[in-house]
Design a protein around this motif. Structure first.
Motif, mmCIF file in Angstrom:
data_model
loop_
_atom_site.group_PDB
_atom_site.id
_atom_site.type_symbol
_atom_site.label_atom_id
_atom_site.label_comp_id
_atom_site.label_asym_id
_atom_site.label_seq_id
_atom_site.Cartn_x
_atom_site.Cartn_y
_atom_site.Cartn_z
ATOM 1 N N ILE A 265 0.845 -1.184 0.011
ATOM 2 C CA ILE A 265 -0.204 0.074 -0.186
ATOM 3 C C ILE A 265 1.000 1.267 0.090
ATOM 4 O O ILE A 265 0.772 2.220 -0.671
ATOM 5 C CB ILE A 265 -1.064 0.010 1.174
ATOM 6 N N ASN A 266 1.828 1.387 0.830
ATOM 7 C CA ASN A 266 2.813 2.227 0.770
ATOM 8 C C ASN A 266 3.549 2.777 -0.467
ATOM 9 O O ASN A 266 3.706 3.943 -0.733
ATOM 10 C CB ASN A 266 3.785 2.208 2.029
ATOM 11 N N SER A 267 3.855 1.466 -1.150
ATOM 12 C CA SER A 267 4.557 1.700 -2.521
ATOM 13 C C SER A 267 3.889 2.248 -3.338
ATOM 14 O O SER A 267 4.337 3.296 -4.256
ATOM 15 C CB SER A 267 5.136 0.448 -2.733
ATOM 16 N N ILE A 268 2.449 2.072 -3.546
ATOM 17 C CA ILE A 268 1.443 2.639 -4.402
ATOM 18 C C ILE A 268 1.352 4.409 -4.022
ATOM 19 O O ILE A 268 1.175 5.118 -4.895
ATOM 20 C CB ILE A 268 0.159 2.160 -4.332
ATOM 21 N N LYS A 269 1.218 4.357 -2.767
ATOM 22 C CA LYS A 269 0.830 5.932 -2.295
ATOM 23 C C LYS A 269 2.134 6.634 -2.610
ATOM 24 O O LYS A 269 2.051 7.755 -3.268
ATOM 25 C CB LYS A 269 0.793 5.870 -0.755
ATOM 26 N N ASP A 270 3.430 6.217 -2.519
ATOM 27 C CA ASP A 270 4.778 6.905 -2.760
ATOM 28 C C ASP A 270 4.625 7.155 -4.287
ATOM 29 O O ASP A 270 5.323 8.284 -4.517
ATOM 30 C CB ASP A 270 5.573 6.108 -2.315
ATOM 31 N N SER A 271 4.182 6.345 -5.115
ATOM 32 C CA SER A 271 4.337 6.437 -6.368
ATOM 33 C C SER A 271 3.683 7.571 -7.068
ATOM 34 O O SER A 271 4.081 8.272 -8.016
ATOM 35 C CB SER A 271 3.755 5.179 -7.332
ATOM 36 N N TYR A 272 2.568 8.086 -6.372
ATOM 37 C CA TYR A 272 2.056 9.335 -6.708
ATOM 38 C C TYR A 272 2.183 10.504 -5.694
ATOM 39 O O TYR A 272 2.156 11.651 -6.156
ATOM 40 C CB TYR A 272 0.397 8.958 -6.976
ATOM 41 N N LEU A 273 2.515 10.207 -4.587
ATOM 42 C CA LEU A 273 2.749 11.305 -3.500
ATOM 43 C C LEU A 273 3.699 12.265 -3.974
ATOM 44 O O LEU A 273 3.900 13.254 -3.627
ATOM 45 C CB LEU A 273 2.588 10.964 -2.149
ATOM 46 N N LYS A 274 4.708 11.583 -4.509
ATOM 47 C CA LYS A 274 5.842 12.168 -4.857
ATOM 48 C C LYS A 274 5.883 13.269 -5.998
ATOM 49 O O LYS A 274 6.632 14.227 -5.929
ATOM 50 C CB LYS A 274 6.940 11.179 -5.388
ATOM 51 N N PHE A 275 4.535 13.147 -6.565
ATOM 52 C CA PHE A 275 4.279 14.246 -7.495
ATOM 53 C C PHE A 275 3.392 15.534 -6.775
ATOM 54 O O PHE A 275 3.028 16.422 -7.643
ATOM 55 C CB PHE A 275 3.311 14.014 -8.480
#
Length: 276
Positions: A265-275
């Motif tokens: 779940i964190n990996s998916i969040k990180d993939s868009y939160l960085k933008f």
């Protein structure tokens, strides 16, 4: 005796390709669609019967199955391919579109299976192939309804496989997928009748950049998926799931089943939160 397959949603895409593929392999094909009067390609091919079946109209399901049995003597395989994806913000999606997503992707499949089961039970044989998606195993932003429908389909298929195995009837799931997504098709503001909600703009922009990073990666072709469906039907195993797609897709599927849940779940969040 030739075997017969009934496929839903054959007016275009995977359904049409699968119909052509099985006909080329010498099968009788019942190619069903909502508007068979518009079909011009499949009607010209040998061993293909084109007829009406709308998964939202139970009478057409029963009629198509009976016409297929009357024409070819029996049906050996059902492929539940009819379906579509509802993309965008959940809050922005009208209730009728939420209902339609489940009517087509879940309840339509259930109704078609329920209608054909007496025929399969009488034969003490039959195979059901349900076309799912990677979205039935993992999720991404903006596909909450589509993913919900495919998660439901996966759970239903898996449980049903246990019920029907004792009757000689197989249930299998084919999971096509790929990484490339056109964000203009999933942005909430692109949907007719939907008013953008400004509070979501930072998230939408970030999700758009996430999808942009996935652009250009090769999707599984309909021909590749049709070949996997054929393998699932003919391999003689009780394998439940068949995955078809590019390496990125297969890696995502593997990660969802092997990574600790919160890490994924964190990996998916990180993939868009960085933008953001």
């Amino acid at each position: 005796m030739k075997k017969t397959i009934l496929i839903t949603g054959t007016s275009s895409g995977l359904g049409k390709t699968a119909a052509i593929h099985f006909a080329a392999k010498g099968w009788n094909v019942i190619a069903t669609m909502r508007s068979p009067e518009k079909e011009q390609e499949l009607t010209k091919l040998d061993n293909i019967l084109v007829t009406k079946l709308d998964v939202q109209q139970p009478a057409t399901i029963a009629s198509a199955i009976q016409i297929g049995i009357d024409t070819f003597g029996q049906i050996d395989v059902l492929v539940n391919n009819a379906g579509y994806g509802e993309f965008g913000l959940f809050e922005n999606t009208p209730e009728d579109q939420v209902s339609m997503q489940f009517d087509v992707n879940v309840f339509g499949v259930m109704n078609t299976i329920r209608t054909i089961l007496p025929h399969f039970r009488e034969k003490k044989a039959g195979t059901i192939i349900n076309i799912s998606s990677g979205a039935g195993r993992f999720t991404l932003p903006l596909i909450s309804l589509y993913a919900a429908s495919k998660f439901a389909l996966e759970g239903f298929s898996e449980a049903l496989s246990f019920e029907l195995a004792a009757l000689g009837i197989g249930v299998k799931i084919v999971e096509p997928g790929g990484a490339s997504t056109n964000f203009s098709n999933v942005s909430g503001e692109k949907f007719s009748g939907k008013t953008p909600i400004a509070d979501y703009n930072p998230f939408l922009n970030a999700a758009g950049q996430l999808f942009a990073t996935l652009q250009g990666q090769r999707l599984a072709t309909s021909e590749e998926v049709a070949e996997v469906i054929y393998t699932a039907v003919t391999d003689g195993t009780d394998t439940l799931r068949y995955v078809v797609g590019n390496e990125d897709f297969k890696n995502r599927m593997k990660a969802r089943s092997t990574m600790p849940d919160q890490d994924y779940i964190n990996s998916i969040k990180d993939s868009y939160l960085k933008f953001m």
